[in-house]
Enzyme design. Structure first.
Site, PDB file in Angstrom:
ATOM      1  N   PRO A 106      18.013 -20.855   5.581  1.00 55.99           N
ATOM      2  CG  PRO A 106      16.509 -22.224   6.190  1.00 55.99           C
ATOM      3  CD  PRO A 106      17.870 -22.036   5.498  1.00 55.99           C
ATOM      4  N   GLY A 108      18.657 -17.584  10.596  1.00 52.77           N
ATOM      5  CA  GLY A 108      18.402 -18.103  11.867  1.00 52.77           C
ATOM      6  C   GLY A 108      18.766 -19.357  11.948  1.00 52.77           C
ATOM      7  CB  CYS A 109      18.943 -21.984   9.742  1.00 51.07           C
ATOM      8  SG  CYS A 109      18.933 -23.863   9.510  1.00 51.07           S
ATOM      9  CB  VAL A 110      23.372 -21.947  13.773  1.00 46.23           C
ATOM     10  CG1 VAL A 110      23.414 -20.594  13.734  1.00 46.23           C
ATOM     11  CG2 VAL A 110      22.404 -22.455  14.677  1.00 46.23           C
TER      12      VAL A 110
END
Lengths: 110, 138, 102
Positions: A106, A108-110
């Site tokens: 997704p 913005g998912c780090v």
């Protein structure tokens, strides 16, 4: 590292996400889950299928917050909460379920 | 109890056509990430930026991802204020009918669908931008 | 043989198209592509400038770039020919040179 399923090889990135989402098929999700030591139930599939439909419609994998809200709307409040989703996908519902669904990580998912 | 953070007014200003440059896609990705921080977000589409919101985009012929479908997901991200400058549409021979109808579902009103896209004139848009704490340009 | 001028910037964004039309020799061809396709559309602030130049140069526009931007082949200014990538290649071979207006 390529993923080997049913004698076929599928390209993935360094975190195990499928390189080409068009190559996805249910057996790949099962194989990824097995590699993580998990087994996919009906409840897992509800979320995986939801993610695939969401991606088809909007061309993105939803953020966890968005996923939780949308699952609640579609499958009921008892499923639209992070406790339920984290129990199904302990590595993070967006991250792990997206991987099984053949979607990119997704945004913005780090 | 968690302390309430400061909420600022953030405005994303989009002034480029999609696909010819990377600005439109970059802006959209930043907006989707920023939406997680519970700030007061507005999106503005002016000048060639209005082309980002046209209906019926079909990118099969240019081999790029059609990210115009993602604008419909903005409602899920609680982005409910999308302003399009009326004069920019007019200069381009476009009308509201050429744009996607963007909506959000109001959770507090039995998921009723409400408009999130507003076509506004130059003066009103100027006021909206002037009220912002931060304006990010793409 | 004449020259082919290619413009990939929107006339609202840059003056590439205006400069191209000012300096292109009579009888040359102009291809609008990428964001340049905006210059080929009817009813914009720039439509008249393009229509007026039509007596001196022949205009082409790349169809796939029109579709990608949600625009309609039917709204292309009369007299501009909509072509595909093969047509683009043909144009480059049919002209003595290709000049890109960035």
């Amino acid at each position: 590292m390529p993923l080997e399923v049913n004698g076929q090889s599928y390209e993935t990135d360094e975190e195990g996400y499928l390189a080409d989402l068009n190559q996805w098929q249910p057996d790949l999700a099962e194989a990824m889950a097995t590699a993580d030591g998990a087994e996919l139930s009906e409840n897992h599939w509800e979320v995986i299928n939801f993610l695939r439909e969401y991606y088809e419609e909007y061309q993105i994998a939803p953020a966890v917050r968005v996923l939780t809200k949308a699952i609640g709307k579609k499958l009921g409040k008892d499923k639209g909460n992070s406790k339920y989703l984290y129990e199904l996908f302990p590595y993070g519902p967006a991250k792990q379920a997206c991987k099984y669904a053949g979607l990119p990580k997704p945004t913005g998912c780090v | 109890m968690e302390e309430e953070g400061i909420v600022k007014k953030f405005c994303y200003m989009n002034r480029k056509a999609p696909y010819g440059t990377i600005y439109a896609l970059e802006s959209l990705e930043v907006v989707l990430i920023a939406a997680a921080f519970d700030q007061d977000i507005s999106l503005v589409f002016a000048d060639d930026g209005v082309y980002q919101l046209t209906k019926n985009q079909d990118t099969d012929g240019i081999g790029m991802k059609n990210f115009s479908k993602t604008y419909s997901a903005l409602g899920d991200y609680d982005i409910k204020k999308i302003y399009v400058e009326k004069e920019s549409l007019e200069e381009r021979g476009l009308t509201t009918d050429d744009l996607q109808a963007l909506k959000y579902e109001d959770e507090d009103d039995d998921w009723a669908e409400k408009d999130s896209l507003f076509v506004v004139g130059r003066d009103e848009l100027s006021k909206i931008i002037n009220e912002q704490d931060v304006v990010l340009s793409f | 043989m004449s020259a082919l001028h290619i413009v990939n910037k929107s006339p609202f964004e840059r003056n590439s198209l205006a400069s191209c039309l000012r300096l292109a020799a009579k009888g040359s061809a102009v291809l609008l592509f990428e964001d340049g396709v905006i210059g080929a559309m009817k009813n914009t602030k720039h439509s008249d400038a393009v229509a007026n130049a039509m007596s001196d140069v022949s205009f082409y526009v790349l169809g796939p770039d029109i579709k990608a931007r949600g625009l309609n082949d039917g709204n292309v200014i009369d007299g501009i020919k909509v072509i595909d990538y093969d047509g683009f290649v043909d144009l480059t071979t049919e002209h003595k040179s290709v000049q890109s207006w960035l």
